[in-house]
Scaffold this motif. Structure first.
Motif, PDB file in Angstrom:
ATOM      1  N   GLY A   1      -3.222  13.193  -6.973  1.00 54.68           N
ATOM      2  CA  GLY A   1      -3.675  12.068  -7.803  1.00 54.68           C
ATOM      3  C   GLY A   1      -2.539  11.140  -8.178  1.00 54.68           C
ATOM      4  N   ILE A   2      -1.482  11.732  -8.704  1.00 56.30           N
ATOM      5  CA  ILE A   2      -0.338  10.903  -9.109  1.00 56.30           C
ATOM      6  C   ILE A   2       0.289  10.273  -7.885  1.00 56.30           C
ATOM      7  N   GLY A   3       0.255  10.991  -6.734  1.00 59.14           N
ATOM      8  CA  GLY A   3       0.793  10.447  -5.487  1.00 59.14           C
ATOM      9  C   GLY A   3       0.047   9.197  -5.074  1.00 59.14           C
TER      10      GLY A   3
ATOM     11  N   LEU B   1       6.901  -1.851   2.916  1.00 62.56           N
ATOM     12  CA  LEU B   1       6.479  -1.206   1.677  1.00 62.56           C
ATOM     13  C   LEU B   1       4.970  -1.344   1.506  1.00 62.56           C
ATOM     14  N   ALA B   2       4.466  -2.557   1.777  1.00 62.59           N
ATOM     15  CA  ALA B   2       3.035  -2.799   1.613  1.00 62.59           C
ATOM     16  C   ALA B   2       2.233  -1.902   2.554  1.00 62.59           C
ATOM     17  N   VAL B   3       2.650  -1.878   3.831  1.00 60.17           N
ATOM     18  CA  VAL B   3       1.905  -1.091   4.828  1.00 60.17           C
ATOM     19  C   VAL B   3       2.053   0.405   4.537  1.00 60.17           C
ATOM     20  N   GLY B   4       3.321   0.841   4.333  1.00 59.41           N
ATOM     21  CA  GLY B   4       3.583   2.252   4.095  1.00 59.41           C
ATOM     22  C   GLY B   4       2.870   2.754   2.851  1.00 59.41           C
ATOM     23  N   GLY B   5       2.932   1.969   1.775  1.00 55.92           N
ATOM     24  CA  GLY B   5       2.297   2.363   0.527  1.00 55.92           C
ATOM     25  C   GLY B   5       0.795   2.509   0.693  1.00 55.92           C
ATOM     26  N   THR B   6       0.190   1.540   1.388  1.00 58.48           N
ATOM     27  CA  THR B   6      -1.261   1.577   1.573  1.00 58.48           C
ATOM     28  C   THR B   6      -1.670   2.801   2.385  1.00 58.48           C
TER      29      THR B   6
ATOM     30  N   ALA C   1      -0.030   5.608   2.851  1.00 60.51           N
ATOM     31  CA  ALA C   1       0.206   6.838   2.097  1.00 60.51           C
ATOM     32  C   ALA C   1      -0.880   7.042   1.051  1.00 60.51           C
ATOM     33  N   ALA C   2      -1.242   5.946   0.340  1.00 56.64           N
ATOM     34  CA  ALA C   2      -2.249   6.061  -0.710  1.00 56.64           C
ATOM     35  C   ALA C   2      -3.584   6.501  -0.107  1.00 56.64           C
ATOM     36  N   LEU C   3      -3.967   5.905   1.031  1.00 57.80           N
ATOM     37  CA  LEU C   3      -5.242   6.244   1.662  1.00 57.80           C
ATOM     38  C   LEU C   3      -5.244   7.689   2.142  1.00 57.80           C
ATOM     39  N   ALA C   4      -4.115   8.099   2.773  1.00 52.72           N
ATOM     40  CA  ALA C   4      -4.033   9.461   3.299  1.00 52.72           C
ATOM     41  C   ALA C   4      -4.153  10.473   2.164  1.00 52.72           C
TER      42      ALA C   4
END
Lengths: 436, 284
Positions: free
Chosen positions: A287-289, A413-418, A420-423
C-alpha cells in the motif's frame, strides 16, 4: 551567551509553568471534545475587561480583573448548562457543544469590537493586556501565575475522582455542578495564560501535549507524563530555535509543537508498518509502495511538463548531492555556477560584517566621519544588489539544468513511477483476493 | 452636485488623520469643516470602515491624505462614492525618508513602508510645505476665500515658528544623543531635533522581535549607554518595559498623532508635550 540566558530565563520559566497545567487540562479538553473552548474563554475575558473600562474602571485595576472573572464565571455556567452527556440518547435536534462554543466566541468577539469602538482609551492597551508576548513576561507575573496554577492544580487533584470521571465518560451525581467547577477553573487558567503568552501559544500548550499523550499512552497517568515531557522539551527547543535562528519566540514554540507531533506520528506509522511487515511479509508494504511510486510518477510528470516550476524535492536533492544539477550543465556553466556561489558567500559575509559596522555607528560605539558614513550606506546598498545579481545567475543556471533534466529525469521518473505503482497495486489486489 | 458646496459658506473636507485635520483647520479656519476619518487611539492596521467614514467621504469636496501606503483602506472606502472627491496626497509635498528598499530581495530587511516612511508630519518644519499645498487646494475649491486662507496660514506659521524655536532650544542640550524607538515612527522627528534613532524594537508592528534580536539590542544599548526608549501607545508595553529594565534605560511615551494622548490636543501641543517629555527623559 550569558545574555541569552538572561533574556530567555523568564520566558522559559513561564513556558514550563504553562506546560505544567495545560498538559493536564488538555487531557480533559480532548476527552470532552471541546477543542476551541479556550479561545472562547479568552474572548469572554476580553469582553469582561472591555466592559470594565466602559464602566469607568482603570486598566489593570482590581475591578477590571473582577469583571473579567465574573464574565469567565458566566461563560463557565453557560458551557456547563449546555453540555450534553456522552451517554444521553441523541435527540434529532441535538446540537454539538462545539457549535455553542463557536457561537459564544464569535458573539463575544463582536461585542468586544463594538465596546472597544466606544472606549476613550482605544483598543490597543486592552489587546496588549489580554494578548501577551512570552518574551515580555516579568518575574512577579510568573510567580503569581505559578501560585494561582498550583492552587488550581491542588483543587483538581483533590477533586480528581468526579472531574476525571466526568470528562472520561463516567456517571457522576450533580454533574452540572462539577462541570461548572471544571469550566470555571479552566477559564481562570486560560485567561491568565493568554495574558502571558498569547492565544496561539496557549492553544498549542493545551492541545498538542494531550494529543501526543493520547498517541503514545492509554492511561491518564501515562498521557499526563508524556504531555509534560513533550511540553517541557518543546519549550526548551522552541525558545532555543528562536534565539539561534532569529524567530519570533511564540511562533517558534508553536511550530516546534507541530514538528514534534509530526515526528511522533511518522514514528508510529513506521513502527506499525514494521510490525505488519514482520507479520505478513513484504506484501504489507504494498500500500505504502503504491503511494510512494504514485508520488514519484507525479513529480516526474510535473518536471517534464513544467520544468520551470518550483521542484522543491529536486532543489533539496541538489543541495545534498550537487552532481544531480551540475551533471546537466556544460563545463562553462559549471564554472560560472561555482564563481557565482563563491561570490554569494563572500558578499553575504561582507554584508553581514558591514551591517554590524553600521549598527556600531548607529549606536555610537564606533565613530565614522559623515562622508565615510554616506559611503558605507551606499556601499551596503550596492553590495546587496550585487549579491542579488549573483543569486539571479544561480537561478538562471538552475533553469538551464531543469530544461535538460526535464527529459532525462522527468520522463523516466514519470514512466517508472507509474509502472511501479500499477504493478504494486495489482499484486496487492491479487494478494487480497487470495488471502481470505 | 459639487456646485452647492462651492457656493456654500463652508467647505467640507475629510482628512485621513487627526494631524492633517488640524493642519487643514489651521488654513481653512471657519470657512472649512474638516473631519478626521480615523481615530489615532485605534490600531491603524486593523481598521474596519465605519458608516460614519462613508458619510464623511460622501459629503467631502476634498480628501486630504498622508499618502504612500499609510491608508490601504481608503481606495476601498472611496470605491462606492460618486462623485469622487478630489484627493490631496501630501506625501508629494515633503522630502521623504526611508525610501531605499532593496529592489531585489537580496537580504532579509524589514521594511514596513516600502515607499518611504510615512510619519513625515512629525517634523514640525514639514507643516510649512504641507499647509502650502492645503492652501492651494482649498483656494482652488473656493477661490473667493483665497485671501482668508493665505492670512490664516501666515498666522499659523508664525505660531509654528515660535514653537519650533522653543522646542529646538529645549532639545538643544541633547543634540547627537541616541535613542531606541519601539516602532519606526520617529525618523523625521529625530532628524529635526538632532537625535539619532539607533535601532527599532519591533521592526514590523505586530510581529514580536526574536529573542536573539532583543539580546542584541540590549547588549548594544548597554555598550553604547543608550538611556531612553521612545515608546508609543500602540507599542507592546510589557516588552518595551522588559527591554528597558534589562538595558537600564527609561521609557518615554510619546504621542505619534494629535489625540493619541490627552495632552496632544492639536498640532502644536502635540510637539509641545512630546518635546517636554523627551527633554525630561533625556536629562541625566
Amino acid at each position: 551567551m550569558s545574555l541569552a540566558v538572561e533574556i530567555l530565563a523568564l520566558p522559559l520559566l513561564a513556558c514550563l509553568v504553562l506546560a505544567g497545567i495545560h498538559a493536564y487540562l488538555g487531557l480533559h479538553v480532548l476527552a470532552r471534545g471541546v477543542i476551541f473552548v479556550d479561545l472562547a474563554f479568552a474572548q469572554i475575558a476580553a469582553l469582561g475587561m472591555a466592559a470594565a473600562l466602559l464602566s469607568g474602571h482603570a486598566l489593570g485595576s482590581a475591578a477590571a480583573y473582577a469583571y473579567a472573572l465574573v464574565f469567565t464565571a458566566a461563560g463557565a455556567l453557560l458551557f456547563a448548562a449546555t453540555r450534553t452527556r456522552p451517554g444521553a440518547p441523541a435527540h434529532p435536534s441535538h446540537i454539538p457543544q462545539e457549535a455553542i462554543i463557536g457561537i459564544v466566541y464569535a458573539v463575544a468577539a463582536a461585542l468586544t469590537v463594538m465596546v472597544l469602538d466606544r472606549l476613550p482609551q482605544g483598543g490597543d492597551q486592552i489587546r496588549q493586556l489580554l494578548v501577551g508576548d512570552v518574551l515580555a513576561v516579568g518575574g512577579g507575573e510568573v510567580a503569581r501565575t505559578a501560585a494561582v496554577y498550583a492552587a488550581i492544580g491542588l483543587v483538581h487533584w483533590a477533586l480528581r475522582r468526579p472531574l476525571l470521571a466526568l470528562s472520561f465518560g463516567g456517571e457522576v451525581p450533580a454533574a452540572r455542578a462539577w462541570d461548572f467547577v471544571f469550566y470555571f477553573t479552566f477559564g481562570v487558567v486560560v485567561t491568565s495564560s493568554v495574558r502571558i503568552a498569547g492565544v496561539l501559544l496557549v492553544f498549542a500548550y493545551l492541545i498538542v501535549p494531550a494529543v501526543a499523550g493520547a498517541l503514545v499512552s492509554g492511561t491518564v497517568r501515562g498521557r499526563l507524563a508524556t504531555g509534560w515531557g513533550v511540553g517541557f522539551l518543546v519549550s526548551v527547543l522552541g525558545l532555543s530555535a528562536s534565539y539561534a535562528w532569529d524567530l519570533p519566540p511564540g511562533a517558534a514554540v508553536v511550530a516546534t509543537f507541530g514538528a514534534l507531533l509530526a515526528v511522533i506520528a511518522v514514528a508510529r506509522a513506521v513502527a506499525g508498518l514494521v510490525r505488519a511487515a514482520r507479520q505478513d511479509g513484504p506484501r504489507a508494504l504494498a500500500g505504502i509502495g503504491v503511494a510512494l511510486a504514485g508520488l514519484v510518477a507525479i513529480a516526474g510528470v510535473f518536471l517534464a511538463v513544467v520544468p520551470r516550476g518550483d521542484h522543491v524535492w529536486l532543489t533539496g536533492l541538489e543541495a545534498v548531492a550537487p552532481p544531480v544539477m551540475t551533471a546537466f550543465l556544460t563545463p562553462r556553466e559549471r564554472e560560472t555556477l561555482a564563481d557565482a556561489r563563491a561570490a554569494i558567500a563572500r558578499g553575504a559575509a561582507e554584508v553581514a560584517r558591514l551591517r554590524t559596522l553600521e549598527a556600531d555607528v548607529q549606536f555610537g560605539t564606533r565613530q565614522l566621519e559623515p562622508e565615510q558614513r554616506e559611503r558605507l550606506r551606499q556601499f551596503l546598498a550596492g553590495r546587496g544588489e550585487i549579491v542579488a545579481g549573483d543569486r539571479l545567475v544561480v537561478a538562471t543556471l538552475r533553469r538551464h539544468a531543469r530544461e535538460r533534466q526535464r527529459f532525462v529525469l522527468g520522463v523516466p521518473l514519470a514512466v517508472g513511477g507509474t509502472v511501479a505503482a500499477l504493478a504494486l497495486a495489482r499484486r496487492r489486489t491479487r494478494a487480497a483476493s487470495v488471502s481470505p | 452636485m459639487l456646485l452647492p458646496l462651492l457656493v456654500a459658506a463652508t467647505l467640507s473636507v475629510a482628512a485621513t488623520t487627526t494631524d492633517l485635520r488640524d493642519l487643514v483647520t489651521a488654513v481653512g479656519g471657519e470657512r472649512v469643516r474638516v473631519t478626521s476619518l480615523t481615530d489615532p487611539r485605534h490600531d491603524p492596521h486593523a481598521l474596519e470602515i465605519l458608516p460614519r467614514q462613508l458619510v464623511a467621504l460622501r459629503e467631502a469636496a476634498l480628501v486630504v491624505r498622508v499618502g504612500l501606503d499609510h491608508e490601504p483602506w481608503l481606495p476601498r472606502a472611496l470605491a462606492g462614492i460618486t462623485p469622487r472627491p478630489r484627493e490631496l496626497d501630501l506625501s508629494r509635498a515633503v522630502v521623504l525618508l526611508g525610501t531605499e528598499t532593496p529592489r531585489l530581495r537580496a537580504e532579509r530587511a524589514a521594511h514596513v513602508h516600502a515607499f518611504g516612511n510615512t510619519h513625515y508630519w512629525l517634523d514640525p518644519a514639514n507643516a510649512r510645505p504641507i499647509t502650502a499645498r492645503i492652501e492651494e487646494a482649498l483656494s482652488a475649491l473656493a477661490p473667493a476665500e483665497r485671501a482668508v486662507f493665505a492670512e490664516n496660514r501666515v498666522r499659523f506659521l508664525a505660531r509654528l515658528d515660535a514653537g519650533l524655536a522653543r522646542w529646538e532650544l529645549l532639545l538643544k542640550p541633547f543634540t547627537g544623543m541616541r535613542v531606541v524607538t519601539a516602532h519606526d515612527t520617529w525618523p523625521y522627528f529625530a532628524r529635526r531635533f538632532g537625535l539619532t534613532v539607533a535601532a527599532t524594537l519591533e521592526e514590523r508592528p505586530g510581529v514580536p522581535p526574536s529573542a536573539a534580536y532583543v539580546a542584541q539590542i540590549v547588549a548594544r544599548m548597554r555598550a553604547a549607554g543608550v538611556r531612553v526608549i521612545v515608546s508609543e501607545p500602540a507599542a507592546p508595553a510589557a516588552l518595551v518595559r522588559r527591554i528597558a529594565d534589562q538595558a537600564g534605560a527609561r521609557v518615554v511615551m510619546l504621542a505619534p498623532s494629535v489625540g493619541a494622548d490627552s495632552e496632544a490636543t492639536d498640532y502644536l501641543t502635540l510637539f509641545e508635550s512630546n518635546v517636554t517629555r523627551l527633554a525630561a527623559a533625556l536629562a541625566p
